[in-house]
Design a protein around this motif. Structure first.
Motif, PDB file in Angstrom:
ATOM      1  N   ILE A  24       0.840  -1.209   0.000  1.00  0.00           N
ATOM      2  CA  ILE A  24       0.000   0.000   0.000  1.00  0.00           C
ATOM      3  C   ILE A  24       0.869   1.250   0.000  1.00  0.00           C
ATOM      4  CG2 ILE A  24      -1.783   1.283   1.212  1.00  0.00           C
ATOM      5  CD1 ILE A  24      -2.848  -1.067   2.376  1.00  0.00           C
ATOM      6  N   PHE A  25       0.738   2.052  -1.052  1.00  0.00           N
ATOM      7  CA  PHE A  25       1.446   3.329  -1.105  1.00  0.00           C
ATOM      8  C   PHE A  25       0.595   4.412  -0.469  1.00  0.00           C
ATOM      9  CE2 PHE A  25       3.646   0.958  -4.377  1.00  0.00           C
ATOM     10  CZ  PHE A  25       4.959   1.315  -4.144  1.00  0.00           C
ATOM     11  N   GLU A  26       1.252   5.517  -0.105  1.00  0.00           N
ATOM     12  CA  GLU A  26       0.539   6.594   0.610  1.00  0.00           C
ATOM     13  C   GLU A  26      -0.537   7.241  -0.257  1.00  0.00           C
ATOM     14  OE1 GLU A  26       3.606   9.290   1.764  1.00  0.00           O
ATOM     15  OE2 GLU A  26       4.167   9.765  -0.303  1.00  0.00           O
ATOM     16  N   ASP A  27      -0.399   7.108  -1.593  1.00  0.00           N
ATOM     17  CA  ASP A  27      -1.408   7.732  -2.461  1.00  0.00           C
ATOM     18  C   ASP A  27      -2.562   6.777  -2.791  1.00  0.00           C
ATOM     19  OD1 ASP A  27      -0.182   5.950  -4.134  1.00  0.00           O
ATOM     20  OD2 ASP A  27       0.685   7.440  -5.480  1.00  0.00           O
ATOM     21  N   ALA A  28      -2.623   5.638  -2.109  1.00  0.00           N
ATOM     22  CA  ALA A  28      -3.682   4.662  -2.404  1.00  0.00           C
ATOM     23  C   ALA A  28      -5.010   5.108  -1.791  1.00  0.00           C
ATOM     24  CB  ALA A  28      -3.294   3.306  -1.840  1.00  0.00           C
ATOM     25  N   PRO A  29      -6.132   4.667  -2.360  1.00  0.00           N
ATOM     26  CA  PRO A  29      -7.426   4.864  -1.685  1.00  0.00           C
ATOM     27  C   PRO A  29      -7.472   3.905  -0.486  1.00  0.00           C
ATOM     28  CG  PRO A  29      -7.689   3.622  -3.749  1.00  0.00           C
ATOM     29  CD  PRO A  29      -6.227   3.913  -3.609  1.00  0.00           C
ATOM     30  N   ILE A  30      -7.272   4.457   0.709  1.00  0.00           N
ATOM     31  CA  ILE A  30      -6.958   3.602   1.868  1.00  0.00           C
ATOM     32  C   ILE A  30      -8.118   2.679   2.263  1.00  0.00           C
ATOM     33  CG2 ILE A  30      -6.227   3.569   4.301  1.00  0.00           C
ATOM     34  CD1 ILE A  30      -3.997   4.502   2.464  1.00  0.00           C
ATOM     35  N   ASP A  31      -9.333   3.196   2.299  1.00  0.00           N
ATOM     36  CA  ASP A  31     -10.456   2.326   2.697  1.00  0.00           C
ATOM     37  C   ASP A  31     -10.588   1.136   1.749  1.00  0.00           C
ATOM     38  OD1 ASP A  31     -11.285   3.712   4.921  1.00  0.00           O
ATOM     39  OD2 ASP A  31     -12.528   5.090   3.759  1.00  0.00           O
ATOM     40  N   GLN A  32     -10.446   1.447   0.471  1.00  0.00           N
ATOM     41  CA  GLN A  32     -10.542   0.403  -0.551  1.00  0.00           C
ATOM     42  C   GLN A  32      -9.389  -0.600  -0.394  1.00  0.00           C
ATOM     43  OE1 GLN A  32     -11.089   2.398  -4.345  1.00  0.00           O
ATOM     44  NE2 GLN A  32     -10.282   0.600  -5.384  1.00  0.00           N
ATOM     45  N   ALA A  33      -8.213  -0.076  -0.102  1.00  0.00           N
ATOM     46  CA  ALA A  33      -7.049  -0.946   0.066  1.00  0.00           C
ATOM     47  C   ALA A  33      -7.239  -1.873   1.272  1.00  0.00           C
ATOM     48  CB  ALA A  33      -5.785  -0.107   0.230  1.00  0.00           C
ATOM     49  N   VAL A  34      -7.786  -1.323   2.366  1.00  0.00           N
ATOM     50  CA  VAL A  34      -8.000  -2.155   3.557  1.00  0.00           C
ATOM     51  C   VAL A  34      -8.989  -3.281   3.227  1.00  0.00           C
ATOM     52  CG1 VAL A  34      -9.026  -2.177   5.867  1.00  0.00           C
ATOM     53  CG2 VAL A  34      -7.362  -0.411   5.250  1.00  0.00           C
ATOM     54  N   GLU A  35     -10.002  -2.970   2.476  1.00  0.00           N
ATOM     55  CA  GLU A  35     -10.966  -3.993   2.062  1.00  0.00           C
ATOM     56  C   GLU A  35     -10.244  -5.073   1.242  1.00  0.00           C
ATOM     57  OE1 GLU A  35     -13.702  -3.459   3.724  1.00  0.00           O
ATOM     58  OE2 GLU A  35     -14.366  -5.368   2.914  1.00  0.00           O
ATOM     59  N   GLY A  36      -9.319  -4.638   0.407  1.00  0.00           N
ATOM     60  CA  GLY A  36      -8.537  -5.575  -0.403  1.00  0.00           C
ATOM     61  C   GLY A  36      -7.612  -6.445   0.447  1.00  0.00           C
ATOM     62  N   ILE A  37      -7.058  -5.843   1.495  1.00  0.00           N
ATOM     63  CA  ILE A  37      -6.176  -6.621   2.390  1.00  0.00           C
ATOM     64  C   ILE A  37      -6.993  -7.694   3.104  1.00  0.00           C
ATOM     65  CG2 ILE A  37      -4.750  -6.514   4.460  1.00  0.00           C
ATOM     66  CD1 ILE A  37      -4.402  -3.495   3.747  1.00  0.00           C
ATOM     67  N   ILE A  38      -8.165  -7.276   3.590  1.00  0.00           N
ATOM     68  CA  ILE A  38      -9.061  -8.206   4.289  1.00  0.00           C
ATOM     69  C   ILE A  38      -9.414  -9.362   3.353  1.00  0.00           C
ATOM     70  CG2 ILE A  38     -11.422  -8.449   5.201  1.00  0.00           C
ATOM     71  CD1 ILE A  38      -9.981  -6.844   7.199  1.00  0.00           C
TER      72      ILE A  38
END
Ligand code: NAI
Ligand code: MG
Length: 489
Positions: A277-291
């Motif tokens: 995850i880079f700092e410019d990522a859409p964080i909520d979406q990225a967390v959903e992807g990690i889950i």
């Protein structure tokens, strides 16, 4: 600033009522024999073993244990079917059988999904919405190729190989059977397939479908049993190709066993994917992807995003949102449509996962587990997060195959590429960023067969799948998946 709700308050306010999927429509026999030459045949040893439901440890059915003699019968049936019928059949006729099987799978989708979840422990939502639709899609997709091989390989004269020996694992039982059987048959080969010992039931239901479809006898043979049954397939001189999905250790044994023979081989083995995850990522979406990447299917996924790399500047925010999200995950009855994380597939696998959780703590990583309750009976593991993990930790180096995520931080692109590639595996990876240029830079430098960008664990029959390094070799799916079942004259 990303807004989050307090998940504990949310859970208390909105506790879902149970929504169990009905089991009344499924048909299971108390005992299953081997599927050889189009008929269900008792094993010559007379031995059967139990298949249990990992969510409650209750026996579901008895499964036949095939020995060398049974495997020999299955290989001979496959060879005869290959020589006399299947390799001689017009390709478009072969395609029709595959289309028919695909349609029958769709018709029985609900039953197959329920049996998959009962026997293997995965949430019904996954078997219903992911596994079984993909199974049908694979048969449809390869049915379409059956009469177009000359177009797939212009001027190359593709020819089938003969009998394929296929050995599959327990994490996607019917989907792995489809990945193996559909391309093999489309290319004109016949098969002997062995499902994993803890999850044979949907493969045996597929045998019933195949029988009903009128597929010529011996084209598909399904023999059940343990590792020695698999070894009997690998070592049988009548086998022309081995396709294996499973552990790296067994993959190595198979390679040794077939060294010096003419058997072709594809191996799809373990993984230790980096999700970045880079700092410019859409964080909520990225967390959903990690889950989705690590807790999906209890982490029983060879391409699971089991190593998380977070750019330092967004580390605190990512961890906070991730922990909040983990608090909302529902662990429990696989048959309940609200369940996010089902049962661990076996006692053995649960022991392995527990061993790694212990290693994680011993090696000095900081553990977090949500406060959810898990049932008393059956095999369960809470979703687990390890922060402050480092490259040398065993939870970072070795495949766990469970819902356990190890987090590390990074500052620069070069640093994360080096860390992500520092593993014996190379199956998959994920990249989360707003910048297309970063995605292209990483996808060309990460040593992994599949790289997802701003998404994770997405599968499609048209895209090839397979690894680098100790994750194996050869590709399954797509046009590439055909090549593994053909020779070129
Ligand atoms: P495994 O590799 O022993 O089992 C996979 C399949 O191979 C099963 O059908 C099994 O009966 C068969 N098999 C076992 N020994 C064999 C032999 N000597 N010759 C031929 N076939 C043989 O995997 P296991 O023990 O079930 O899981 C152990 C670890 O392997 C997991 O913790 C996970 O890390 C990894 N794994 C990776 C998978 C993947 O998709 N890449 C799938 C399953 C496990
Ligand atoms: Mg089972």
């Amino acid at each position: 600033m990303t807004k989050t709700i307090n998940p504990l308050a949310f859970n208390a306010a909105f506790k879902y009522a149970p929504a169990p999927e009905s089991k009344t429509h499924i048909q299971l026999k108390p005992r299953y024999d081997l599927f050889i030459n189009g008929k269900f045949t008792a094993p010559s040893s007379g031995k059967h073993f139990d298949s249990i439901n990992p969510a409650n440890e209750l026996k579901i059915a008895e499964i036949a244990e095939a020995n060398e003699k049974d495997v020999d019968m299955a290989v001979k049936a496959a060879k005869t079917a290959y020589e006399k019928v299947w390799s001689k059949m017009a390709p478009k006729e072969r395609g029709k059988y595959l289309f028919r099987i695909a349609r029958m799978i769709q018709e029985q989708a609900r039953e197959l999904a329920v049996i998959e979840s009962l026997d293997g422990g995965k949430p019904i939502r996954e078997s219903r919405d992911i596994d079984i639709p993909l199974v049908a899609a694979h048969f449809f997709y390869y049915a379409g190729w059956a009469d177009k091989l000359d177009y797939a390989y212009p001027n190359k004269k593709p020819v089938s190989l003969g009998v394929a020996g296929q050995i599959i694992p327990w994490n996607f039982p019917l989907l792995m059977a489809a990945w193996k059987i559909a391309p093999a048959l489309a290319c004109g080969n016949t098969v002997v397939l062995k499902p994993a010992e803890t999850t044979s039931l949907t493969a045996l239901k597929l045998a019933e479908i195949i029988q009903e479809s009128g597929l010529p006898e011996g084209v598909v043979n399904i023999v059940t049993g343990f590792g020695n049954t698999g070894a009997a397939i690998v070592n049988h001189p009548g086998i022309n190709k081995i396709a294996f999905t499973g552990s790296t250790d067994v993959g190595k044994i198979i390679q040794k066993s077939i060294a010096g023979t003419n058997k072709k081989c594809t191996l799809e083995l373990g993984g230790k994917a980096a999700n970045i995850i880079f700092e410019d990522a859409p964080i909520d979406q990225a967390v959903e992807g990690i889950i989705n990447g690590i807790y999906f299917n209890q982490g029983h996924v060879c391409c699971a995003g089991s190593r998380l790399f977070v750019q330092e500047s967004v580390y605190d925010m990512v961890i906070r949102i991730l922990k909040d999200r983990m608090e909302t995950l529902i662990v429990g009855d696989p048959m309940d449509k609200n369940t996010d994380i089902g049962a661990i597939n076996s006692k053995n696998q649960l022991d392995t996962i527990r061993k790694y959780i212990k290693y994680g703590k011993e090696d000095g990583a900081e553990m977090f587990q949500p406060s959810c309750e898990v049932p008393n009976k059956g095999f369960w593991c809470r979703p687990t997060l390890f922060m402050n993990a480092s490259q040398s930790h065993r939870i970072v180096q070795e495949e766990i195959f469970g819902p356990v995520l190890a987090v590390q931080t990074f500052r620069t692109v070069d640093e994360v590429i080096e860390k992500a590639n520092n593993t014996p595996f190379g199956l998959s990876a994920g990249v989360w960023t707003d910048k297309g240029s970063k995605i292209f830079n990483l996808t060309s430098k990460l040593r992994a067969g599949v790289i997802w960008a701003n998404t994770y664990n997405k599968f499609d029959p048209t895209s090839p799948f397979g690894g680098y390094k100790e994750s194996g070799f050869g590709r399954e799916g797509g046009l590439h998946g055909l090549g593994a079942y053909l020779n070129f004259n």
